[in-house]
Design a protein around this motif. Structure first.
Motif, short mmCIF file in Angstrom:
data_model
loop_
_atom_site.label_atom_id
_atom_site.label_comp_id
_atom_site.label_asym_id
_atom_site.label_seq_id
_atom_site.Cartn_x
_atom_site.Cartn_y
_atom_site.Cartn_z
N TYR A 81 0.80 -1.21 0.00
CA TYR A 81 0.00 0.00 0.00
C TYR A 81 0.84 1.27 0.00
N ALA A 82 1.96 1.27 0.72
CA ALA A 82 2.80 2.47 0.77
C ALA A 82 3.27 2.84 -0.63
N ASP A 83 3.63 1.84 -1.42
CA ASP A 83 4.09 2.10 -2.79
C ASP A 83 2.96 2.60 -3.68
N LEU A 84 1.76 2.01 -3.51
CA LEU A 84 0.62 2.47 -4.30
C LEU A 84 0.29 3.92 -3.98
N ALA A 85 0.36 4.28 -2.69
CA ALA A 85 0.11 5.67 -2.31
C ALA A 85 1.18 6.60 -2.90
N ASP A 86 2.44 6.17 -2.87
CA ASP A 86 3.51 6.97 -3.48
C ASP A 86 3.33 7.07 -4.99
#
Length: 282
Positions: A81-86
């Motif tokens: 999720y952190a990468d998708l948000a970034d």
């Protein structure tokens, strides 16, 4: 309406495909469409055409590993999720040359809505004037009025399978996904909370967010029931929230969670009306 050829946004070893649907008038506001888990951006062509007709320039971004974004998830794909948000931030950065200083709203469906909300909440200077969440919510098992225990067990079984195989093959749900995405999805389903992003308490950040939000849920949506959207909206303690429920849309025999994107006029009308109510940029 035909989009431009996909433009690719580099994300290290991954590339995100972004399609542009130009507006009829220069200076039109921009709607950035963020798809659901496992759904290719091309699925949203009817929505894009509808939003263009309503006066928006539209950008549809394939989520990482989905549609024309490359590569497809494999056993070495560990992003979550952190990468998708970034990635949402990277897409917004890629629009600056074409849409500098234009009012910009995110239109996030399901996982796309979660990614957009997490990005804006954890990025205080994000160039976003509003977020429309369409059938988008933390999939907390207690928010499912029917068979919540079964839903919760099903989510955790998918999480365990993805961890064991080091990738989710897409059996019965969500398309092929990186194990980190499934890990975070299953965790949020278990806890009812957004996962931390880059060391930031996302739950707290969402609670402090002041960006206007339009939250739409759909009757008979088994994937994101009204109660799940209510659970998520309750986290937005400071944002001005417009909460809407719409009747089930029947299109191509698809479940309610997806049919709206093929006959999107009710959603487009809400987005257009909500956008007109947004405060002017400072």
């Amino acid at each position: 309406m035909s989009p431009t050829e996909p433009r690719l946004v580099d994300r290290g070893t991954d590339r995100l495909a972004v399609r542009h649907y130009p507006a009829a008038s220069p200076g039109a506001p921009v709607a950035v469409v963020l798809p659901a888990m496992g759904v290719a951006g091309r699925f949203y062509r009817p929505l894009a055409a509808s939003l263009v007709a309503a006066g928006f320039a539209v950008v549809v971004a394939d989520l990482r590993g989905t549609g024309d974004s490359t590569p497809a998830p494999n056993r070495s794909s560990a992003y979550g999720y952190a990468d998708l948000a970034d990635d949402v931030g990277a897409v917004l950065d890629s629009l600056k040359a074409d849409y500098a200083d234009r009012r910009t709203v995110l239109v996030g469906h399901s996982l796309g809505g979660q990614a957009g909300l997490m990005h804006v909440a954890t990025t205080p200077d994000a160039p976003v004037d509003g977020i429309a969440l369409v059938a988008a919510a933390v999939p907390y098992w207690r928010s499912y009025p029917r068979h919540g225990l079964i839903v919760g067990a099903y989510m955790q079984s998918i999480g365990a399978t993805a961890a064991a195989l080091r990738v989710w093959p897409g059996w019965t749900f969500g398309g092929r996904q990186a194990r980190g995405v499934i890990r975070d999805w299953a965790r949020s389903g278990r806890t009812g909370a957004f996962p931390p992003i880059n060391g930031v308490d996302t739950e707290a950040a969402v609670g402090e967010l002041t960006t206007p939000v339009l939250a739409i849920s759909i009757d008979e949506d088994a994937y994101t029931p009204h109660e799940a959207v209510d659970h998520t909206v309750a986290k937005l303690r400071r944002s001005p929230v417009r909460r809407e429920r719409i009747a089930r849309i029947v299109a191509e025999g698809r479940p309610a969670h997806f049919a709206w994107a093929r006959s999107p006029e009710p959603v487009t009308t809400l987005v257009q009306d909500w956008h007109a109510s947004l405060p002017p940029r400072p």
